[in-house]
Design a protein around this motif. Sequence first.
Motif, PDB file in Angstrom:
ATOM      1  N   GLU A 173      -2.399-161.494 -60.820  1.00  0.00           N
ATOM      2  CA  GLU A 173      -2.551-161.200 -59.393  1.00  0.00           C
ATOM      3  C   GLU A 173      -1.726-159.980 -59.004  1.00  0.00           C
ATOM      4  O   GLU A 173      -0.580-159.839 -59.420  1.00  0.00           O
ATOM      5  N   GLN A 174      -2.301-159.110 -58.214  1.00  0.00           N
ATOM      6  CA  GLN A 174      -1.610-157.915 -57.740  1.00  0.00           C
ATOM      7  C   GLN A 174      -1.004-158.187 -56.349  1.00  0.00           C
ATOM      8  O   GLN A 174      -1.693-158.636 -55.449  1.00  0.00           O
ATOM      9  N   LEU A 175       0.302-157.954 -56.206  1.00  0.00           N
ATOM     10  CA  LEU A 175       0.982-158.173 -54.916  1.00  0.00           C
ATOM     11  C   LEU A 175       1.531-156.855 -54.396  1.00  0.00           C
ATOM     12  O   LEU A 175       2.002-156.017 -55.172  1.00  0.00           O
ATOM     13  N   PRO A 176       1.463-156.664 -53.070  1.00  0.00           N
ATOM     14  CA  PRO A 176       1.937-155.399 -52.501  1.00  0.00           C
ATOM     15  C   PRO A 176       3.465-155.300 -52.560  1.00  0.00           C
ATOM     16  O   PRO A 176       4.165-156.331 -52.580  1.00  0.00           O
ATOM     17  N   PRO A 177       3.990-154.105 -52.599  1.00  0.00           N
ATOM     18  CA  PRO A 177       5.456-153.947 -52.609  1.00  0.00           C
ATOM     19  C   PRO A 177       6.065-154.359 -51.261  1.00  0.00           C
ATOM     20  O   PRO A 177       5.390-154.352 -50.237  1.00  0.00           O
ATOM     21  N   GLU A 178       7.327-154.704 -51.302  1.00  0.00           N
ATOM     22  CA  GLU A 178       8.060-155.078 -50.081  1.00  0.00           C
ATOM     23  C   GLU A 178       9.272-154.173 -49.939  1.00  0.00           C
ATOM     24  O   GLU A 178       9.925-153.837 -50.938  1.00  0.00           O
ATOM     25  N   SER A 179       9.557-153.810 -48.699  1.00  0.00           N
ATOM     26  CA  SER A 179      10.729-152.950 -48.497  1.00  0.00           C
ATOM     27  C   SER A 179      11.294-153.145 -47.083  1.00  0.00           C
ATOM     28  O   SER A 179      10.553-153.446 -46.154  1.00  0.00           O
ATOM     29  N   THR A 180      12.593-153.016 -46.983  1.00  0.00           N
ATOM     30  CA  THR A 180      13.296-153.018 -45.697  1.00  0.00           C
ATOM     31  C   THR A 180      14.238-151.837 -45.690  1.00  0.00           C
ATOM     32  O   THR A 180      15.063-151.683 -46.598  1.00  0.00           O
ATOM     33  N   ARG A 181      14.119-150.994 -44.676  1.00  0.00           N
ATOM     34  CA  ARG A 181      14.945-149.787 -44.615  1.00  0.00           C
ATOM     35  C   ARG A 181      16.313-150.088 -44.004  1.00  0.00           C
ATOM     36  O   ARG A 181      16.465-150.947 -43.133  1.00  0.00           O
ATOM     37  N   VAL A 182      17.309-149.348 -44.446  1.00  0.00           N
ATOM     38  CA  VAL A 182      18.645-149.420 -43.840  1.00  0.00           C
ATOM     39  C   VAL A 182      18.573-148.769 -42.460  1.00  0.00           C
ATOM     40  O   VAL A 182      18.150-147.627 -42.316  1.00  0.00           O
ATOM     41  N   GLN A 183      18.989-149.522 -41.420  1.00  0.00           N
ATOM     42  CA  GLN A 183      18.892-149.011 -40.056  1.00  0.00           C
ATOM     43  C   GLN A 183      20.204-148.444 -39.527  1.00  0.00           C
ATOM     44  O   GLN A 183      20.215-147.635 -38.606  1.00  0.00           O
ATOM     45  N   VAL A 184      21.314-148.873 -40.097  1.00  0.00           N
ATOM     46  CA  VAL A 184      22.626-148.391 -39.655  1.00  0.00           C
ATOM     47  C   VAL A 184      23.417-147.946 -40.877  1.00  0.00           C
ATOM     48  O   VAL A 184      23.572-148.699 -41.836  1.00  0.00           O
ATOM     49  N   GLN A 185      23.912-146.717 -40.830  1.00  0.00           N
ATOM     50  CA  GLN A 185      24.751-146.203 -41.904  1.00  0.00           C
ATOM     51  C   GLN A 185      26.173-146.047 -41.367  1.00  0.00           C
ATOM     52  O   GLN A 185      26.402-145.349 -40.363  1.00  0.00           O
ATOM     53  N   ALA A 186      27.113-146.715 -41.995  1.00  0.00           N
ATOM     54  CA  ALA A 186      28.493-146.720 -41.524  1.00  0.00           C
ATOM     55  C   ALA A 186      29.054-145.306 -41.411  1.00  0.00           C
ATOM     56  O   ALA A 186      29.776-144.982 -40.456  1.00  0.00           O
ATOM     57  N   GLU A 187      28.725-144.445 -42.360  1.00  0.00           N
ATOM     58  CA  GLU A 187      29.239-143.078 -42.333  1.00  0.00           C
ATOM     59  C   GLU A 187      28.716-142.321 -41.110  1.00  0.00           C
ATOM     60  O   GLU A 187      29.449-141.565 -40.471  1.00  0.00           O
ATOM     61  N   GLN A 188      27.453-142.569 -40.769  1.00  0.00           N
ATOM     62  CA  GLN A 188      26.867-141.918 -39.599  1.00  0.00           C
ATOM     63  C   GLN A 188      27.498-142.450 -38.308  1.00  0.00           C
ATOM     64  O   GLN A 188      27.743-141.693 -37.359  1.00  0.00           O
ATOM     65  N   VAL A 189      27.778-143.762 -38.288  1.00  0.00           N
ATOM     66  CA  VAL A 189      28.439-144.354 -37.118  1.00  0.00           C
ATOM     67  C   VAL A 189      29.807-143.719 -36.917  1.00  0.00           C
ATOM     68  O   VAL A 189      30.221-143.404 -35.789  1.00  0.00           O
ATOM     69  N   LEU A 190      30.538-143.514 -38.011  1.00  0.00           N
ATOM     70  CA  LEU A 190      31.849-142.881 -37.930  1.00  0.00           C
ATOM     71  C   LEU A 190      31.755-141.471 -37.348  1.00  0.00           C
ATOM     72  O   LEU A 190      32.589-141.060 -36.535  1.00  0.00           O
ATOM     73  N   LYS A 191      30.733-140.734 -37.758  1.00  0.00           N
ATOM     74  CA  LYS A 191      30.554-139.382 -37.250  1.00  0.00           C
ATOM     75  C   LYS A 191      30.256-139.388 -35.750  1.00  0.00           C
ATOM     76  O   LYS A 191      30.738-138.537 -35.002  1.00  0.00           O
ATOM     77  N   GLU A 192      29.444-140.379 -35.314  1.00  0.00           N
ATOM     78  CA  GLU A 192      29.130-140.476 -33.888  1.00  0.00           C
ATOM     79  C   GLU A 192      30.379-140.809 -33.075  1.00  0.00           C
ATOM     80  O   GLU A 192      30.605-140.243 -31.993  1.00  0.00           O
ATOM     81  N   VAL A 193      31.195-141.747 -33.593  1.00  0.00           N
ATOM     82  CA  VAL A 193      32.437-142.121 -32.916  1.00  0.00           C
ATOM     83  C   VAL A 193      33.387-140.923 -32.871  1.00  0.00           C
ATOM     84  O   VAL A 193      34.032-140.652 -31.856  1.00  0.00           O
ATOM     85  N   ALA A 194      33.446-140.201 -33.988  1.00  0.00           N
ATOM     86  CA  ALA A 194      34.314-139.029 -34.047  1.00  0.00           C
ATOM     87  C   ALA A 194      33.884-137.986 -33.011  1.00  0.00           C
ATOM     88  O   ALA A 194      34.717-137.367 -32.335  1.00  0.00           O
ATOM     89  N   GLY A 195      32.556-137.803 -32.863  1.00  0.00           N
ATOM     90  CA  GLY A 195      32.069-136.838 -31.888  1.00  0.00           C
ATOM     91  C   GLY A 195      32.451-137.215 -30.462  1.00  0.00           C
ATOM     92  O   GLY A 195      32.859-136.359 -29.663  1.00  0.00           O
ATOM     93  N   ALA A 196      32.323-138.518 -30.153  1.00  0.00           N
ATOM     94  CA  ALA A 196      32.669-138.984 -28.804  1.00  0.00           C
ATOM     95  C   ALA A 196      34.170-138.866 -28.555  1.00  0.00           C
ATOM     96  O   ALA A 196      34.613-138.376 -27.507  1.00  0.00           O
ATOM     97  N   LEU A 197      34.976-139.317 -29.522  1.00  0.00           N
ATOM     98  CA  LEU A 197      36.425-139.297 -29.360  1.00  0.00           C
ATOM     99  C   LEU A 197      36.987-137.876 -29.337  1.00  0.00           C
ATOM    100  O   LEU A 197      38.007-137.622 -28.695  1.00  0.00           O
ATOM    101  N   THR A 198      36.318-136.964 -30.032  1.00  0.00           N
ATOM    102  CA  THR A 198      36.783-135.572 -30.028  1.00  0.00           C
ATOM    103  C   THR A 198      36.802-135.027 -28.605  1.00  0.00           C
ATOM    104  O   THR A 198      37.751-134.347 -28.195  1.00  0.00           O
ATOM    105  N   ARG A 199      35.771-135.322 -27.847  1.00  0.00           N
ATOM    106  CA  ARG A 199      35.715-134.868 -26.445  1.00  0.00           C
ATOM    107  C   ARG A 199      36.864-135.466 -25.637  1.00  0.00           C
ATOM    108  O   ARG A 199      37.529-134.775 -24.874  1.00  0.00           O
ATOM    109  N   LEU A 200      37.119-136.780 -25.829  1.00  0.00           N
ATOM    110  CA  LEU A 200      38.209-137.441 -25.103  1.00  0.00           C
ATOM    111  C   LEU A 200      39.563-136.874 -25.517  1.00  0.00           C
ATOM    112  O   LEU A 200      40.425-136.615 -24.663  1.00  0.00           O
ATOM    113  N   PHE A 201      39.752-136.671 -26.816  1.00  0.00           N
ATOM    114  CA  PHE A 201      41.015-136.120 -27.303  1.00  0.00           C
ATOM    115  C   PHE A 201      41.269-134.738 -26.707  1.00  0.00           C
ATOM    116  O   PHE A 201      42.393-134.412 -26.306  1.00  0.00           O
ATOM    117  N   ASP A 202      40.224-133.931 -26.640  1.00  0.00           N
ATOM    118  CA  ASP A 202      40.380-132.563 -26.129  1.00  0.00           C
ATOM    119  C   ASP A 202      40.688-132.563 -24.628  1.00  0.00           C
ATOM    120  O   ASP A 202      41.556-131.820 -24.163  1.00  0.00           O
TER     121      ASP A 202
END
Length: 243
Positions: A50-79
């Motif tokens: 029997e042939q079965l279709p592939p299954e996949s779930t994509r990563v929706q949150v990347q910790a490194e990207q979250v850190l960059k977003e937080v850094a961008g927001a905090l940079t404005r506050l720090f300045d």
Amino acid sequence: MTKLNQILAVEKGVKSDVQRKVTDAYHRIQKTPLLSGISRTYQPIDDEGEQLPPESTRVQVQAEQVLKEVAGALTRLFDVTATKDVANCSATADVKVDGAVLLPSVPVTYLLFLEKQLVDLHTLISKLPTLDPSEAWALDENTDTWRTEPVKTTRTKKVPRNHVLAEATDKHPAQVQVFTEDVVVGYWTKVAFSGALPQRRVNELLARVGKLQDAVKYAREEANGTQVTDQQIGDAVFAYLLA
């Protein structure tokens, strides 16, 4: 160039925006399924399977990207915060009362402190006790308090008296009525003392405090008009932290 009062105007909004973004980032990285992904394919053991279709779930949150977003927001506050604090070190103004300099070159941070203290002082003075206006008061140098003029009053005592209504006869005893009479036996001399203040003195103090409050507010506005140099602190902080 930017002025200190402009930085103060945007600081609250920047803080609120950054707090919201950092809180959102914190909650996102707590959701483990959003950080997880999978890719699964199926191959039967032979061509007839029997042939079965592939299954996949994509990563929706990347910790490194979250850190960059937080850094961008905090940079404005720090300045913004750094720009404000550095400017506060040089932002000063004279406190002038009736055209005369009472306090020269006062830092804006101290002006804010002084402004609050004067509010409390105004409240205290407004609650000071005042002398009873129905009395005539004079300052007593011996006690350093206020005193009234002496008031003399009498002290009385009830003394029993007899009033003969009918004289005695050989057939009837005398008819006597007993009553009391208030008789002056001495004198009181009363002088009232008070540690309160005349109303005019309280009014003078309130006027002085009010005038100084206005002077401090004018000085604060002048100090907050100081030109500032935008500080770039955030980039250096996060260049080190996220290296």
